[in-house]
Design a protein around this motif. Structure first.
Motif, short mmCIF file in Angstrom:
data_model
loop_
_atom_site.label_atom_id
_atom_site.label_comp_id
_atom_site.label_asym_id
_atom_site.label_seq_id
_atom_site.Cartn_x
_atom_site.Cartn_y
_atom_site.Cartn_z
N TRP A 14 0.81 -1.20 0.00
CA TRP A 14 0.00 0.00 0.00
C TRP A 14 0.85 1.26 0.00
O TRP A 14 0.35 2.35 -0.32
N LEU A 15 2.09 1.15 0.38
CA LEU A 15 2.99 2.31 0.41
C LEU A 15 4.11 2.12 -0.59
O LEU A 15 4.67 1.03 -0.73
N TYR A 16 4.45 3.20 -1.29
CA TYR A 16 5.56 3.15 -2.24
C TYR A 16 6.32 4.48 -2.17
O TYR A 16 5.77 5.50 -1.76
N PRO A 17 7.59 4.47 -2.54
CA PRO A 17 8.40 5.69 -2.38
C PRO A 17 8.10 6.73 -3.46
O PRO A 17 8.24 6.46 -4.65
N LEU A 18 7.67 7.90 -3.03
CA LEU A 18 7.63 9.06 -3.92
C LEU A 18 9.01 9.70 -4.01
O LEU A 18 9.37 10.27 -5.03
N ARG A 19 9.74 9.61 -2.91
CA ARG A 19 11.14 10.02 -2.88
C ARG A 19 11.79 9.42 -1.65
O ARG A 19 11.25 9.50 -0.55
N ARG A 20 12.93 8.81 -1.83
CA ARG A 20 13.65 8.23 -0.71
C ARG A 20 14.44 9.32 0.02
O ARG A 20 14.87 10.30 -0.59
N ALA A 21 14.60 9.14 1.31
CA ALA A 21 15.41 10.08 2.09
C ALA A 21 16.88 9.84 1.82
O ALA A 21 17.30 8.75 1.40
N ALA A 22 17.67 10.87 2.05
CA ALA A 22 19.13 10.74 1.95
C ALA A 22 19.62 10.15 3.27
O ALA A 22 19.66 10.83 4.30
N GLY A 23 19.96 8.87 3.26
CA GLY A 23 20.37 8.21 4.49
C GLY A 23 19.16 7.84 5.33
O GLY A 23 18.03 7.71 4.84
N ARG A 24 19.40 7.67 6.61
CA ARG A 24 18.32 7.33 7.53
C ARG A 24 17.36 8.50 7.63
O ARG A 24 17.76 9.62 7.95
N PRO A 25 16.05 8.30 7.33
CA PRO A 25 15.12 9.43 7.36
C PRO A 25 14.94 9.99 8.76
O PRO A 25 14.85 9.24 9.74
N ARG A 26 14.89 11.31 8.83
CA ARG A 26 14.60 11.98 10.09
C ARG A 26 13.09 12.06 10.33
O ARG A 26 12.64 12.13 11.48
N ALA A 27 12.33 12.06 9.25
CA ALA A 27 10.87 12.13 9.34
C ALA A 27 10.28 11.50 8.09
O ALA A 27 10.97 11.30 7.08
N ARG A 28 8.98 11.22 8.15
CA ARG A 28 8.29 10.57 7.04
C ARG A 28 6.97 11.29 6.79
O ARG A 28 6.27 11.67 7.74
N LEU A 29 6.63 11.46 5.51
CA LEU A 29 5.35 12.04 5.13
C LEU A 29 4.62 11.04 4.24
O LEU A 29 5.13 10.64 3.19
N VAL A 30 3.42 10.64 4.66
CA VAL A 30 2.61 9.68 3.91
C VAL A 30 1.53 10.46 3.17
O VAL A 30 0.77 11.23 3.78
#
Length: 270
Positions: A14-30
Motif C-alpha cells: 500500500w505504500l511506495y516511495p515518492l522520494r527516498r530520504a538521503a540516508g536514515r530518514p529523520r521524518a516521514r510524510l505519507v
C-alpha cells in the motif's frame, strides 16, 4: 518515476516511495491521493522538502501501479493495511498529507492509529459539519461537470470513452470512501497538530470556514489560505509556500498525547 517495489508474500503493498530520504530518514510524510487520482499527482508539491524527509505515497486500487484492480470500497481495510506497513518501522516520526478526499483518509489514519501519526496536513477539505464538495448521489453528468470545473482533469481524458468510464468508476469509489471518512472524522476529535491548506477562490471549500478545523483537534492548528481554486495546492507559485509550511510540521510536530492544548488556530495568508 519511483522504483516499483516487489510485493511481499503475494500481497499488494500500500505504500511506495515518492522520494527516498538521503540516508536514515529523520521524518516521514505519507501522501493520500485525491479522488480518481494517484499520490504521484501531488509529488511536485513535496520534492522541495529537506532530503532527510522520506516521502511515501498510498497506492489505492484502480490507479497507477494497481491500475488493473477494482476500486476499494472499504475504508477500514485501507487504513489498517497502511498502518500495518507503517508499524514495520515505527521509529520514524510520521505525518500524513491528503487533498480533498485524500485528506479525509489521512485524518482517519491519524485518528484510528494515533501512535503512528504525529501531525496531519488537511488540504482542500471543509471541516465536519460543513457541506462536502462531492456526494454519493451525483450522476455521471454531475461527476463530469465536477471534474471539468475543478480544472485538474485533462479534457482529452474526459472525451475518451475508456478513460471517462475509468474516471467515473474511480470517482464513485472514492466518493464512497470520502463519505466513510467524514463519518469517522466527525465522531471524535484528533490529538495531532494540523496544518490546514485552502484556496482563496475554491468554489467547493469555503476558505473562511477552515478555522473550524481547530475545534477538531486538541493539538495546534495552523490555517494557510493561498491564491487559487480547488487545485491551488499544485499551482506552481504556491508550492514554495506550501513546502515551507509542510517542512515546519513534518520536522517539528510533537508526538500526539491526546491532551488538551486549546486547539487555537493560527490563520495566515502568504
Amino acid at each position: 518515476m519511483p522504483r516499483r517495489e516487489p510485493r511481499r508474500r503475494g500481497r499488494p503493498e500500500w505504500l511506495y516511495p515518492l522520494r527516498r530520504a538521503a540516508g536514515r530518514p529523520r521524518a516521514r510524510l505519507v501522501v493520500f491521493p485525491y479522488a480518481a487520482a494517484g499520490a504521484t499527482a501531488l509529488r511536485p508539491v513535496l520534492t522541495g522538502l529537506p532530503d532527510e524527509v522520506e516521502l511515501l505515497g498510498v497506492a489505492l486500487p484502480g490507479r497507477e501501479r494497481r491500475f488493473g484492480e477494482p476500486p476499494a470500497s472499504g475504508l477500514d481495510g485501507i487504513v489498517d493495511a497502511v498502518a500495518a506497513e507503517l508499524a514495520a518501522d515505527p521509529s520514524v516520526p510520521t505525518s500524513v498529507f491528503g487533498h480533498c478526499m485524500g485528506a479525509g483518509m489521512a485524518l482517519v489514519l491519524a485518528q484510528t492509529h494515533p501512535r503512528l501519526v504525529r501531525g496531519a496536513v488537511v488540504s482542500g477539505r471543509n471541516p465536519p459539519g460543513a457541506p462536502r464538495s462531492t456526494s454519493l448521489d451525483m450522476d455521471d453528468a454531475d461527476i463530469i461537470a465536477f471534474l471539468e470545473s475543478a480544472g485538474n482533469t485533462a479534457p482529452e481524458l474526459l472525451a475518451d470513452a475508456f478513460w471517462r468510464d475509468k474516471l467515473l468508476e474511480l470517482f464513485r469509489g472514492d466518493a464512497a470512501l470520502g463519505e466513510q471518512a467524514s463519518q469517522v472524522i466527525g465522531a471524535r476529535p484528533l490529538g495531532q497538530d494540523l496544518l490546514v491548506l485552502g484556496g482563496g477562490d475554491d468554489p467547493y471549500v469555503d476558505p473562511s470556514g477552515l478555522s473550524g478545523w481547530a475545534a477538531r483537534t486538541s493539538g495546534r492548528c495552523e490555517v494557510l489560505v493561498l491564491p487559487g481554486d480547488h487545485f491551488f495546492v499544485i499551482d506552481p507559485p504556491n508550492i514554495p509556500v506550501i513546502t515551507r509550511a509542510l517542512g515546519d510540521l513534518v520536522l517539528d510536530a510533537p508526538a500526539s498525547t491526546g491532551g488538551d492544548s486549546g486547539g487555537s488556530p493560527r490563520v495566515g495568508r502568504p
